[in-house]
Design a protein around this motif. Structure first.
Motif, PDB file in Angstrom:
ATOM      1  N   HIS A  39     -28.218  18.801  11.881  1.00 21.15           N
ATOM      2  CA  HIS A  39     -28.573  17.455  12.352  1.00 21.15           C
ATOM      3  C   HIS A  39     -30.016  17.103  11.992  1.00 21.15           C
ATOM      4  CE1 HIS A  39     -25.136  15.734  14.545  1.00 21.15           C
ATOM      5  NE2 HIS A  39     -24.723  16.977  14.466  1.00 21.15           N
ATOM      6  N   GLN A  59     -28.893  16.691  18.324  1.00 20.97           N
ATOM      7  CA  GLN A  59     -27.496  17.022  18.540  1.00 20.97           C
ATOM      8  C   GLN A  59     -27.214  18.449  18.052  1.00 20.97           C
ATOM      9  OE1 GLN A  59     -25.164  15.075  20.061  1.00 20.97           O
ATOM     10  NE2 GLN A  59     -23.768  16.819  19.876  1.00 20.97           N
ATOM     11  N   PRO A  79     -21.794  12.497  16.419  1.00 19.98           N
ATOM     12  CA  PRO A  79     -22.716  12.131  17.499  1.00 19.98           C
ATOM     13  C   PRO A  79     -24.152  12.467  17.114  1.00 19.98           C
ATOM     14  CG  PRO A  79     -21.432  14.092  18.084  1.00 19.98           C
ATOM     15  CD  PRO A  79     -20.883  13.585  16.781  1.00 19.98           C
ATOM     16  N   HIS A  80     -25.079  11.641  17.547  1.00 21.15           N
ATOM     17  CA  HIS A  80     -26.497  11.886  17.264  1.00 21.15           C
ATOM     18  C   HIS A  80     -27.322  11.490  18.483  1.00 21.15           C
ATOM     19  CE1 HIS A  80     -25.670  12.661  13.067  1.00 21.15           C
ATOM     20  NE2 HIS A  80     -25.197  11.450  12.863  1.00 21.15           N
ATOM     21  N   LEU A 140     -32.270  13.455   9.624  1.00 20.53           N
ATOM     22  CA  LEU A 140     -32.549  12.637  10.811  1.00 20.53           C
ATOM     23  C   LEU A 140     -33.898  13.008  11.432  1.00 20.53           C
ATOM     24  CD1 LEU A 140     -28.925  12.631  12.243  1.00 20.53           C
ATOM     25  CD2 LEU A 140     -30.150  10.661  11.309  1.00 20.53           C
ATOM     26  N   CYS A 146     -33.181  13.987  15.447  1.00 18.00           N
ATOM     27  CA  CYS A 146     -31.926  14.143  16.181  1.00 18.00           C
ATOM     28  C   CYS A 146     -31.938  15.501  16.880  1.00 18.00           C
ATOM     29  CB  CYS A 146     -30.755  14.047  15.206  1.00 18.00           C
ATOM     30  SG  CYS A 146     -29.156  14.181  16.021  1.00 18.00           S
TER      31      CYS A 146
HETATM   32 CU    CU Z   1     -27.568  14.150  14.705  1.00 17.58          CU
END
Ligand code: CU
Ligand code: CA
Ligand code: CU
Length: 357
Positions: free
Chosen positions: A209, A203, A155-156, A214, A201
């Motif tokens: 993350h 997450q 998940p992001h 990201l 990101c």
């Molecule tokens: Cu992420």
């Protein structure tokens, strides 16, 4: 003598440590492992990275006060920091009934491997297959829509810095929150305030993350504009944790360690150079930018039109950013690097090459 490259190549590309959500990986093997990758001062580097300069290239690095390194050719790495410098993505534009400009982007999170140092594969998580992600450019007051699809295995989110509603914040548990693999979400907000911002990101666990790749720049140009720069560019300071634990083995600007040693940033004498500089480095508390043979004006966060400082060195904690404006009065090659020797020796160094006007 064990060369830096040989030491790099001996390291396995470890991806498993981040494959379990919520687990940071095995206990760090700590600074023993880290230390083996840091070539001692004065060591030379095998000329394996082929930037075309061959042995001259290795000599070149060895000549810099013992700095060791070597960059992977961009086409092999999957990252081209020089192209990223001037790659401003203004999105697809249309006009809203109220006359405002609407900018839209498609951003896809994809897992992708990058060869970030000779023989070292980094199993990255990326926005649109690149580290750093695309530089999103908007004008103050524009309406923005970012169509996000998560094509990765975890998940992001996309968390934008800026002023917006809570449900557009890209924070797990708020609004759409986590975007599961295979799912999409459109972030929608206005471009405000003007400045040099970022997105990444959000997450959990947050560190990998971000550290896996990201992140990107999010630039909002003031409505009335800035004085025209002759050469406007972005620089994203990042790092790579290639062996687990909670430290980085490599550091870079625009994603590829030592790249700007081999491909200096090209500028012209006396032109106005504007650099949108961001620090997204994970695991280390602070990063810095130092320029040789010159001084620059610095605009923290880019939210003011007057500089706060005239200096040759600034520092940024993670998420801090600003605008550097500089003119080079003399032709020649001028280094820029983190004023943290460890980071510089592990990739965060480069040159400006100033051509006579
Ligand atoms: Cu992420
Ligand atoms: Ca590490
Ligand atoms: Cu942030």
């Amino acid at each position: 003598m064990l060369s830096g490259v040989a030491a790099f190549a001996a390291l396995p590309a470890v991806g498993a440590w981040v494959s379990l959500e919520g687990i940071q990986g095995p206990a760090s093997s700590g600074h023993g492992a880290h230390g083996t990758q840091t070539a001692p001062m004065g060591s030379s580097v095998a000329p394996e990275p082929s930037t075309g300069s061959g042995a001259a290239h290795a000599t070149n690095h060895a000549g810099h006060a013992g700095f060791a390194g070597g960059s992977v050719p961009p086409e092999r790495a999957g990252i081209d920091p020089t192209a990223i410098l001037h790659d401003f993505d203004r999105g697809t534009t249309s006009t809203l009934p109220d006359g405002r400009t609407l900018r839209e982007w498609d951003i896809v999170a994809v897992d992708k491997d990058f060869e970030i140092a000779p023989g070292v594969t980094f199993p990255g998580w990326s926005y649109n297959g690149r580290i750093p992600g695309p530089t999103l450019w908007a004008q103050e007051g524009d309406a923005l829509r970012i169509h996000f699809t998560n094509a990765g295995a975890h998940p992001h989110t996309i968390h934008f810095h800026g002023i917006h509603r809570a449900e557009m914040d890209g924070t797990p548990g708020i609004g759409a929150g986590s975007i599961a693999p295979g799912q999409s979400f459109t972030y929608e907000f206005d471009a405000t305030p003007f400045g040099t911002h970022l997105y990444h990101c959000h997450q959990s666990p947050l560190a990998p993350h971000i550290a896996k790749g990201l992140y990107g720049e999010f630039i909002i140009e003031p409505k009335e504009g800035r004085p025209k720069a002759d050469n406007e560019m972005v620089m994203v300071m990042n790092g790579y944790n290639t062996d687990g634990g909670d430290d980085n083995e490599f550091y870079s600007v625009n994603g590829l360690p030592f790249h700007f040693m081999d491909f200096p940033v090209q500028v012209k004498q006396n032109e106005l150079v504007r650099i949108h500089l961001i620090n997204i480095l994970e695991y280390d508390p602070i990063n810095s930018f130092h320029l040789h043979g010159n001084f620059f004006h610095y605009y923290p966060t880019g939210t003011m039109l007057t500089p706060s400082e005239f200096t040759d060195t600034i520092s940024q904690a993670q998420g801090q950013r600003g605008i550097v404006e500089v003119r080079f009065p003399y032709p020649g090659k001028y280094m820029f690097h983190a004023h943290k020797t460890e980071f510089a020796e592990l990739g965060w160094m480069g040159f400006f090459e100033v051509s006579a006007s």
